[in-house]
Write an enzyme that holds these catalytic residues in place. Sequence first.
Site, PDB file in Angstrom:
ATOM      1  N   SER A   1       0.795  -1.240   0.000  1.00  0.00           N
ATOM      2  CA  SER A   1       0.000   0.000   0.000  1.00  0.00           C
ATOM      3  C   SER A   1       0.818   1.277   0.000  1.00  0.00           C
ATOM      4  O   SER A   1       0.246   2.374  -0.119  1.00  0.00           O
ATOM      5  CB  SER A   1      -0.961  -0.002   1.197  1.00  0.00           C
ATOM      6  OG  SER A   1      -2.029  -0.889   0.959  1.00  0.00           O
TER       7      SER A   1
ATOM      8  N   LYS B   1       0.178   3.874  -2.678  1.00  0.00           N
ATOM      9  CA  LYS B   1      -0.802   4.949  -2.578  1.00  0.00           C
ATOM     10  C   LYS B   1      -0.133   6.330  -2.490  1.00  0.00           C
ATOM     11  O   LYS B   1      -0.755   7.346  -2.817  1.00  0.00           O
ATOM     12  CB  LYS B   1      -1.714   4.730  -1.369  1.00  0.00           C
ATOM     13  CG  LYS B   1      -2.613   3.491  -1.498  1.00  0.00           C
ATOM     14  CD  LYS B   1      -3.476   3.312  -0.263  1.00  0.00           C
ATOM     15  CE  LYS B   1      -4.448   2.143  -0.396  1.00  0.00           C
ATOM     16  NZ  LYS B   1      -3.788   0.830  -0.361  1.00  0.00           N
TER      17      LYS B   1
ATOM     18  N   SER C   1      -5.596   3.509   4.599  1.00  0.00           N
ATOM     19  CA  SER C   1      -5.203   2.707   3.435  1.00  0.00           C
ATOM     20  C   SER C   1      -6.420   2.211   2.652  1.00  0.00           C
ATOM     21  O   SER C   1      -6.556   1.019   2.361  1.00  0.00           O
ATOM     22  CB  SER C   1      -4.336   1.525   3.873  1.00  0.00           C
ATOM     23  OG  SER C   1      -3.486   1.106   2.832  1.00  0.00           O
TER      24      SER C   1
END
Length: 508
Positions: free
Chosen positions: A155, A158, A339
Amino acid sequence: MTDETDAAGEPTTPGDPAAAASSAPADGPAASPPGLGASLATFAKRHRLALSITGGALAVALLGTGAVLTGAALNAGGPAVDTIAASASATPTPTADPARPVPAAAIPASRIRTCSVADRAADGRLANLQAQVVNAATGEVLYDRGGTTPSRTASVMKVLTSAAALSVLGPDYRATTTVVKGSEPGSVVLVGGGDVTLSRTPSGTETVYPGAAHLDDLTAQVRAAWDADPSNPPLNKLVLDASLFGGDEWEPSWDVVEREDGYMSNVTALQVDGDRDDPGANTSWRSPDPIGRAGDAFASELGGISVIERGTAPAGAAQLGAVSSPTVAQLIDKALIVSDNTIAEMLARLVAIKAGTGNTFGAINAGVLQGLAPYGIDTSGITVVDGSGLSDNNAVPPSYLTRLFVKINAREGNLGVIMDGLPVSGERGSLSYSDRFSGDNSVADGAVSAKTGWINSGYTLSGVVRAQDGSTLTFAVYALGDVSDDTKQAIDTLTTGFFLCGDNLSNR
């Protein structure tokens, strides 16, 4: 006949014995053998003119150099002796020997850093470790373990998606859902604008997406506009247009457990509440058909709808209503702090569309890289498969993140939005959970602002450390391979080591 002169410049008369006698040295060499002197005298007498010419030539040759120098001095109006003396005393300029190597400028001594994190980095829970730490003020790499090798990010991806969205869309951009008249009497078209936050809950209800628009607001607009035209028949048909996003709704490399466990929805331009069963829960089961669920929710609000089908809006159709998403800045905060995968995919797809690279998963790589280009960091080797980081096929080197976070920490352009949205150790978001920066690692509470990452094949963490010694570090840690849940604690322990060492961090 012209008069001749002797060496002293006095006039002589040819054949004068007295002149010949006076030219002999006072203390010359011993007497010559008998007869030799007379022979020489006779020879000299006979060839006096030739010898005089020869002697004169020799004198001129010996005095030539001095005459030139003297002449130069006389022409300048000064004594010849001064010019000669000056020439004799001048120091010649040395000429460099091209064959002799010239030493380079002295290289400043490098600081010897003594604070080691070797024991923390050797923790087996970190599996295949890649990491890099940079002094944010100087740009110096303090610590590196495979930092230039592109690898899966989980993640942490991102952060790149958010940076690209700020560049391409801007922090104030909003995605808009509209309703237009259909091509058939009594029909309307619900046109998805990519807003996954649109909620089926009543206006005033707080969902997982602060500032989200609500279907009941959109319905009220449509009803008012429809009823304002007496020629309109009763509404009975709803067409669902989700054509803004194309291609697969589910990235082939993703594990479907992400949807079943409630972490990710299908990627569609039309859905409500991120397709959650529970609009108030970050983790909630998602369906295989978010478009159909959104259509059912809107039809229920409108009432009187007997037919729902998929299609596209007619060109130039009259608009009956519109509602918009939170801003990109607000969406980024949500994507980073907990997230949120669905928000990240929404942003990545809108970036690709706005950048002109397409509207499918395949267009995301070019779109995101185009969005990152203005930050001036080399993106060679980077592969962007999705916006959320769920794919094992994403590839970003830790070194890219450390350099991007230097700019994020400096709040260049609009990047301060990312800095403000990051989880903070012990204080905010996914770094404030009970299993993060606990125990001895709590010494770094409040000092680490970073994005967490987790997929089945790795854990990651990247961001900014405000170290104990007052220095600011940017870092990226990848623990890839055979990892387990407690890999998170091993990453926290290594990051706490960076905090304790600060600018004295050793690369040994």
